[in-house]
Write a protein that holds these residues in place. Structure first.
Motif, PDB file in Angstrom:
ATOM      1  N   VAL A  95       0.909  -1.117  -0.146  1.00  0.00           N
ATOM      2  CA  VAL A  95       0.008  -0.046   0.195  1.00  0.00           C
ATOM      3  C   VAL A  95       0.946   1.287   0.159  1.00  0.00           C
ATOM      4  CG1 VAL A  95      -1.832   1.039   1.244  1.00  0.00           C
ATOM      5  CG2 VAL A  95      -1.705  -1.077   1.337  1.00  0.00           C
ATOM      6  N   TYR A  96       0.547   2.126  -0.935  1.00  0.00           N
ATOM      7  CA  TYR A  96       1.373   3.200  -1.050  1.00  0.00           C
ATOM      8  C   TYR A  96       0.492   4.466  -0.629  1.00  0.00           C
ATOM      9  CZ  TYR A  96       4.388   0.448  -3.717  1.00  0.00           C
ATOM     10  OH  TYR A  96       5.052  -0.665  -4.299  1.00  0.00           O
ATOM     11  N   PRO A  97       1.271   5.575  -0.030  1.00  0.00           N
ATOM     12  CA  PRO A  97       0.554   6.785  -0.020  1.00  0.00           C
ATOM     13  C   PRO A  97       0.159   7.518  -1.120  1.00  0.00           C
ATOM     14  CG  PRO A  97       2.609   7.162   0.641  1.00  0.00           C
ATOM     15  CD  PRO A  97       2.556   5.861   0.103  1.00  0.00           C
ATOM     16  N   ALA A  98      -1.100   8.316  -0.932  1.00  0.00           N
ATOM     17  CA  ALA A  98      -1.628   8.928  -2.158  1.00  0.00           C
ATOM     18  C   ALA A  98      -0.614   9.905  -2.923  1.00  0.00           C
ATOM     19  CB  ALA A  98      -2.939   9.712  -1.916  1.00  0.00           C
ATOM     20  N   HIS A  99       0.110  10.872  -2.012  1.00  0.00           N
ATOM     21  CA  HIS A  99       0.944  11.657  -2.359  1.00  0.00           C
ATOM     22  C   HIS A  99       2.342  11.042  -3.201  1.00  0.00           C
ATOM     23  CE1 HIS A  99       4.258  10.650   0.487  1.00  0.00           C
ATOM     24  NE2 HIS A  99       3.390  10.688   1.161  1.00  0.00           N
ATOM     25  N   SER A 100       2.537   9.593  -3.011  1.00  0.00           N
ATOM     26  CA  SER A 100       3.399   9.210  -3.994  1.00  0.00           C
ATOM     27  C   SER A 100       2.926   8.695  -5.399  1.00  0.00           C
ATOM     28  CB  SER A 100       4.191   7.941  -3.311  1.00  0.00           C
ATOM     29  OG  SER A 100       3.025   6.940  -3.276  1.00  0.00           O
ATOM     30  N   LEU A 101       1.891   9.047  -5.817  1.00  0.00           N
ATOM     31  CA  LEU A 101       1.541   8.566  -6.933  1.00  0.00           C
ATOM     32  C   LEU A 101       2.435   9.245  -8.271  1.00  0.00           C
ATOM     33  CD1 LEU A 101      -2.284   8.945  -7.456  1.00  0.00           C
ATOM     34  CD2 LEU A 101      -0.836   6.997  -8.397  1.00  0.00           C
ATOM     35  N   PRO A 102       2.550  10.417  -8.465  1.00  0.00           N
ATOM     36  CA  PRO A 102       3.658  10.763  -9.422  1.00  0.00           C
ATOM     37  C   PRO A 102       4.837  10.164  -9.799  1.00  0.00           C
ATOM     38  CG  PRO A 102       2.528  12.689  -8.470  1.00  0.00           C
ATOM     39  CD  PRO A 102       2.195  11.537  -7.601  1.00  0.00           C
ATOM     40  N   GLU A 103       5.535   9.899  -8.190  1.00  0.00           N
ATOM     41  CA  GLU A 103       6.877   8.928  -8.292  1.00  0.00           C
ATOM     42  C   GLU A 103       6.392   7.542  -8.896  1.00  0.00           C
ATOM     43  OE1 GLU A 103       9.425   6.101  -6.638  1.00  0.00           O
ATOM     44  OE2 GLU A 103       7.441   6.632  -5.481  1.00  0.00           O
ATOM     45  N   LEU A 104       5.215   7.088  -8.397  1.00  0.00           N
ATOM     46  CA  LEU A 104       4.793   5.530  -8.734  1.00  0.00           C
ATOM     47  C   LEU A 104       4.703   5.606  -9.996  1.00  0.00           C
ATOM     48  CD1 LEU A 104       2.541   4.627  -5.800  1.00  0.00           C
ATOM     49  CD2 LEU A 104       5.005   3.932  -5.992  1.00  0.00           C
ATOM     50  N   ALA A 105       4.103   6.473 -10.860  1.00  0.00           N
ATOM     51  CA  ALA A 105       3.916   6.423 -12.072  1.00  0.00           C
ATOM     52  C   ALA A 105       5.171   6.106 -13.098  1.00  0.00           C
ATOM     53  CB  ALA A 105       3.075   7.739 -12.820  1.00  0.00           C
ATOM     54  N   GLN A 106       6.297   6.778 -12.399  1.00  0.00           N
ATOM     55  CA  GLN A 106       7.399   6.897 -13.048  1.00  0.00           C
ATOM     56  C   GLN A 106       8.345   5.428 -12.710  1.00  0.00           C
ATOM     57  OE1 GLN A 106       9.110   8.978 -15.262  1.00  0.00           O
ATOM     58  NE2 GLN A 106       7.344  10.375 -15.183  1.00  0.00           N
ATOM     59  N   ARG A 107       8.170   5.126 -11.468  1.00  0.00           N
ATOM     60  CA  ARG A 107       8.945   3.892 -11.132  1.00  0.00           C
ATOM     61  C   ARG A 107       8.312   2.705 -11.428  1.00  0.00           C
ATOM     62  NH1 ARG A 107       9.131   1.344  -6.212  1.00  0.00           N
ATOM     63  NH2 ARG A 107       7.843   3.009  -4.998  1.00  0.00           N
ATOM     64  N   LEU A 108       7.094   2.427 -11.135  1.00  0.00           N
ATOM     65  CA  LEU A 108       6.280   1.119 -11.409  1.00  0.00           C
ATOM     66  C   LEU A 108       5.444   0.831 -12.848  1.00  0.00           C
ATOM     67  CD1 LEU A 108       4.465   0.575  -7.943  1.00  0.00           C
ATOM     68  CD2 LEU A 108       6.835  -0.224  -8.805  1.00  0.00           C
ATOM     69  N   LYS A 109       5.668   2.143 -13.598  1.00  0.00           N
ATOM     70  CA  LYS A 109       4.925   2.219 -14.901  1.00  0.00           C
ATOM     71  C   LYS A 109       3.565   1.770 -14.964  1.00  0.00           C
ATOM     72  CE  LYS A 109       8.964   3.761 -16.559  1.00  0.00           C
ATOM     73  NZ  LYS A 109       9.071   5.200 -16.963  1.00  0.00           N
ATOM     74  N   PRO A 110       2.504   2.227 -14.084  1.00  0.00           N
ATOM     75  CA  PRO A 110       1.130   1.648 -14.187  1.00  0.00           C
ATOM     76  C   PRO A 110       0.638   1.979 -15.621  1.00  0.00           C
ATOM     77  CG  PRO A 110       1.357   3.228 -12.601  1.00  0.00           C
ATOM     78  CD  PRO A 110       2.898   3.075 -13.052  1.00  0.00           C
ATOM     79  N   THR A 111      -0.443   1.330 -15.865  1.00  0.00           N
ATOM     80  CA  THR A 111      -1.076   1.485 -17.193  1.00  0.00           C
ATOM     81  C   THR A 111      -2.713   1.993 -16.739  1.00  0.00           C
ATOM     82  OG1 THR A 111      -2.023  -0.737 -17.580  1.00  0.00           O
ATOM     83  CG2 THR A 111       0.084   0.229 -18.539  1.00  0.00           C
ATOM     84  N   ASP A 112      -3.166   1.392 -15.511  1.00  0.00           N
ATOM     85  CA  ASP A 112      -4.367   1.796 -15.138  1.00  0.00           C
ATOM     86  C   ASP A 112      -4.628   1.863 -13.501  1.00  0.00           C
ATOM     87  OD1 ASP A 112      -6.605   0.309 -17.466  1.00  0.00           O
ATOM     88  OD2 ASP A 112      -4.370  -0.361 -17.526  1.00  0.00           O
ATOM     89  N   VAL A 113      -5.677   2.884 -13.292  1.00  0.00           N
ATOM     90  CA  VAL A 113      -5.885   2.963 -11.964  1.00  0.00           C
ATOM     91  C   VAL A 113      -7.338   2.682 -11.655  1.00  0.00           C
ATOM     92  CG1 VAL A 113      -6.050   4.609  -9.992  1.00  0.00           C
ATOM     93  CG2 VAL A 113      -4.075   4.766 -11.490  1.00  0.00           C
ATOM     94  N   LEU A 114      -7.671   1.882 -10.658  1.00  0.00           N
ATOM     95  CA  LEU A 114      -9.072   1.392 -10.428  1.00  0.00           C
ATOM     96  C   LEU A 114      -9.723   2.004  -9.120  1.00  0.00           C
ATOM     97  CD1 LEU A 114     -11.666  -0.248 -11.206  1.00  0.00           C
ATOM     98  CD2 LEU A 114     -10.631  -2.180  -9.582  1.00  0.00           C
ATOM     99  N   LEU A 115     -10.577   2.798  -9.355  1.00  0.00           N
ATOM    100  CA  LEU A 115     -11.209   3.530  -7.952  1.00  0.00           C
ATOM    101  C   LEU A 115     -11.924   2.541  -7.512  1.00  0.00           C
ATOM    102  CD1 LEU A 115     -12.038   7.039  -9.404  1.00  0.00           C
ATOM    103  CD2 LEU A 115      -9.956   6.338  -8.197  1.00  0.00           C
ATOM    104  N   ALA A 116     -11.496   2.227  -6.379  1.00  0.00           N
ATOM    105  CA  ALA A 116     -12.044   0.938  -5.428  1.00  0.00           C
ATOM    106  C   ALA A 116     -12.903   1.792  -4.029  1.00  0.00           C
ATOM    107  CB  ALA A 116     -11.497  -0.175  -5.018  1.00  0.00           C
ATOM    108  N   MET A 117     -13.832   2.958  -4.664  1.00  0.00           N
ATOM    109  CA  MET A 117     -14.418   3.650  -3.361  1.00  0.00           C
ATOM    110  C   MET A 117     -15.615   3.719  -3.895  1.00  0.00           C
ATOM    111  SD  MET A 117     -11.078   6.390  -2.669  1.00  0.00           S
ATOM    112  CE  MET A 117     -11.545   7.133  -4.388  1.00  0.00           C
ATOM    113  N   PRO A 118     -16.541   2.784  -3.791  1.00  0.00           N
ATOM    114  CA  PRO A 118     -17.702   2.796  -4.382  1.00  0.00           C
ATOM    115  C   PRO A 118     -18.853   3.672  -3.484  1.00  0.00           C
ATOM    116  CG  PRO A 118     -17.504   0.578  -3.477  1.00  0.00           C
ATOM    117  CD  PRO A 118     -16.188   1.423  -3.569  1.00  0.00           C
ATOM    118  N   SER A 119     -18.305   3.667  -2.200  1.00  0.00           N
ATOM    119  CA  SER A 119     -19.211   4.800  -1.200  1.00  0.00           C
ATOM    120  C   SER A 119     -18.596   5.965  -1.133  1.00  0.00           C
ATOM    121  CB  SER A 119     -19.565   4.138  -0.174  1.00  0.00           C
ATOM    122  OG  SER A 119     -18.407   3.686   0.565  1.00  0.00           O
TER     123      SER A 119
END
Length: 661
Positions: free
Chosen positions: A192-216
């Protein structure tokens, strides 16, 4: 390396795959022959003499037999019981031929029992290879798995991760969560990563998709998250509501593109139950245009308020069939018990509308039938006026004659200072309702009741609102299609703005507004802040994981093209003609005070307009619209053009009549 091997095999050319399988079968045929000799002779065998002929016979016989049975046309990852049965038949035929040859040839050093043992072993090897190939390759995607981050490390996120076990289309590489106490932990071995690390994760982990698992999660919170993700080259998807996850299983089919509500980012206001059911419970209700975007949603909302009967009126056979089938299915499931009556009818057919009202005696009418597509009505003004103006007049006449209690007109923001025929025609429809509601004597000759004071038995009201998301004319489905096909995305003008509301919210507000009507009311839905269409297009491109191609980003994925305003189209839409609307019992419904003409003044103008529409006199139609509707006007050049067209049409009609005579 081994993980990617199945994917690499699937990407081979079809002939290469067939050659590989044929070679594998040849090797298994030779191996089966060796095992058959070894078992028969009871020692490790090495062929010699005429035994080599038996070894060579195995692949030479197997190949044509397998080709005949189509074994090399089968797709391993879709292998089933039928394919295995076919394989068994092929090997049986192969074994019969092999045994026959060995019995006839009687080669020295080749026991006849080998002709029985070898096919049995061969069948086991071939069958096992097909089954193992299916287990190995089943579920393999046709391309590299997409690298997925799940935003939300709560129960929905964990449940989603569990549902993804064994699904190879996605590779889960991490969770994102706003709660700093969850950062650094893991769920089933996934960090689990903190939300503020998203830009860094995009560079390091090279994700292609983000799934919003917050239905409520509240929509405002989702809006903030989406704005954060919008700057990253990721495709954003979401899960359905918690009720849809109750089964405990999540599949790829549950992943959805962002909802229309997420794109406008506005929280809907909960309906007031006493207003929803006021004009519906136990009543006979009619909806015209029942198969359209607004009409069909009105029907869906109405059946839940327990009316006695719902009259579905539409001139489109398929649209009427579709909404009737949908609502009847809900009835069969016990969702509602309302009697449904599908009625094919055109509102311009006054006789048909009168017959329907006489037979079924509706108590409430929601008039949604109209031509709404601005360019089409602009190109066909006569038909637009006949449908929108005189179709409404037919409905009003029938409502008054048959003592309908409530009549709600579905209007549009384009009726305010319109620059197009569609908007002007809808404003005249509003004027008709206002004039009839305010009249103190019978407006129609067949409804005269002497000199006594007269008051309309019907409470007329009209509800004015802007664009609804997901309707047949909405830009959202168009943009999605254009993005999916690689663009370009077409926007008419960089400054064009529109109000937006979801169809269910608009339908609920229409029903509630009609329940508050006192007679002749003009209700306006509060649609929030207007949305710039260019920004909406850019947002949709970004949230699809793509980038806009422009002068600053020449390597972008999607080009946005400006096509120019269409005939009659405005840069900005308005909801009020006057000013200072008054509040109502509902926070999203306003009441406007609009000027109108008395019926005695309006009626003769309508008669002239109807004749002009029937005769296709475009210039006269537009002159009458300009006379009746504030803000609608034509330049002299346009009038001259339409007058020339009318003259040409009249001359052509006369010439045709003379030829006929």
């Amino acid at each position: 390396m081994s993980r990617n091997l199945p994917l690499r095999l699937l990407q081979w050319p079809i002939n290469a795959k067939r050659l590989f399988v044929a070679a594998l079968d040849a090797i298994m045929g030779l191996a089966a022959m060796w095992l058959a000799f070894t078992l028969r002779l009871e020692n490790l065998h090495w062929p010699e003499g005429l035994q080599w002929l038996a070894y060579g016979l195995a692949p030479l016989l197997a190949f044509p037999v397998f080709v005949y049975f189509g074994l090399y046309r089968a797709i391993f990852r879709y292998t089933g019981i039928r394919a295995l049965i076919t394989t068994g038949k092929a090997v049986v035929l192969y074994g019969a031929v092999l045994l026959t040859i060995l019995l006839v040839a009687q080669w020295e050093g080749v026991p006849r029992s080998v002709g029985v043992l070898q096919p049995v072993i061969f069948l086991l090897l071939v069958g096992a290879s097909r089954a193992l190939g299916w287990l190995w390759l089943a579920g393999q995607p046709s391309e590299a798995p997409r690298r997925l981050l799940i935003y939300g490390a709560g129960s929905a996120g964990a449940q989603t991760a569990a549902g993804l076990m064994g699904i190879r289309d996605y590779e889960l590489i991490g969770f994102i969560d706003d709660d700093p106490s969850k950062a650094g932990r893991s769920i089933n071995g996934v960090q689990v990563y903190p939300a503020h690390s998203l830009p860094e994760l995009a560079q390091r982990l090279k994700p292609t998709d983000v799934l919003l698992a917050m239905p409520s999660a509240p929509r405002q919170r989702r809006r903030v998250i989406l704005e954060t993700l919008r700057e990253l080259p990721l495709r954003i998807r979401t899960l359905p509501g918690m009720s849809d996850l109750a089964s405990g299983r999540v599949t790829i089919a549950d992943f959805q593109d962002l909802g229309l509500e997420d794109l406008i980012g506005r929280e809907p206001v909960a309906p007031l139950p006493h207003l929803l059911g006021r004009n519906l419970v136990g009543q006979v209700v009619m909806v015209t245009g029942a198969g359209g975007s607004i009409g069909s949603e009105l029907c869906r909302q109405i059946v839940h308020e327990v009316p006695a009967k719902l009259l579905l009126v539409d001139h489109s056979e398929y649209a009427l069939y579709a909404i009737h089938r949908e609502l009847q299915s809900l009835c069969d499931q016990g969702v509602h018990s309302c009697e449904l009556v599908p009625l094919l009818a055109n509102v311009t057919d006054a006789g048909r509308i009168t017959d329907i009202c006489q037979i079924h005696q509706p108590q409430s009418i929601y008039h949604a039938a109209a031509y709404k597509h601005v360019p089409l009505v602009e190109a066909n003004p006569g038909e637009g006026v006949l449908n929108n103006v005189f179709g409404t007049l037919n409905m009003v006449r029938a409502a008054v004659k048959h003592n309908v209690q409530h009549f709600v007109l579905i209007s549009t923001d384009k009726a305010v200072r319109p620059t197009n025929v569609m908007g002007a025609s809808k404003r005249i429809a509003e004027l008709i309702l206002q004039a009839i509601a305010a009249s103190d004597r019978p407006p129609f000759s067949d409804q005269a009741i002497g000199d006594t004071s007269w008051q309309s038995p019907t409470r007329f009201s009209m509800v004015r609102f802007g664009n609804v998301l997901g309707s047949s004319g909405s830009v959202i489905p168009l943009f999605r299609t254009q993005i999916a096909t690689g663009g370009p995305v077409t926007v008419t003008h960089p400054q064009v703005t529109r109000y937006f509301m979801t169809i269910p919210e608009a339908a609920q507000l229409v029903i509630q507004a009609g329940a508050m009507a006192g007679g002749g009311d003009v209700f306006v839905l509060d649609m929030g802040a207007p949305v710039k269409i260019l920004e909406l297009a850019q947002r949709m491109v970004a949230l699809s994981g793509l980038t806009v191609c422009d002068s600053q980003h020449p390597d972008g994925d999607i080009v946005i093209e400006f096509t120019g305003l269409r005939p009659g189209e405005k840069l900005y839409e308005e909801l009020l003609i006057g000013a200072h609307p008054t509040r109502t019992a509902h926070p999203r419904i306003l009441q406007a005070k609009e000027d109108y003409l008395p019926w005695d003044e309006l009626s003769p103008i309508l008669s002239t307009l109807e004749i002009s529409a029937q005769q296709g006199k475009t210039a006269t139609i537009r002159q009458i619209l300009a006379r009746l509707v504030p803000g609608y006007h034509l330049e002299n050049e346009e009038l001259q053009k339409f007058s020339s067209q009318d003259s040409a049409n009249t001359a052509a009609n006369k010439s045709q009549q003379q030829k006929t005579n």
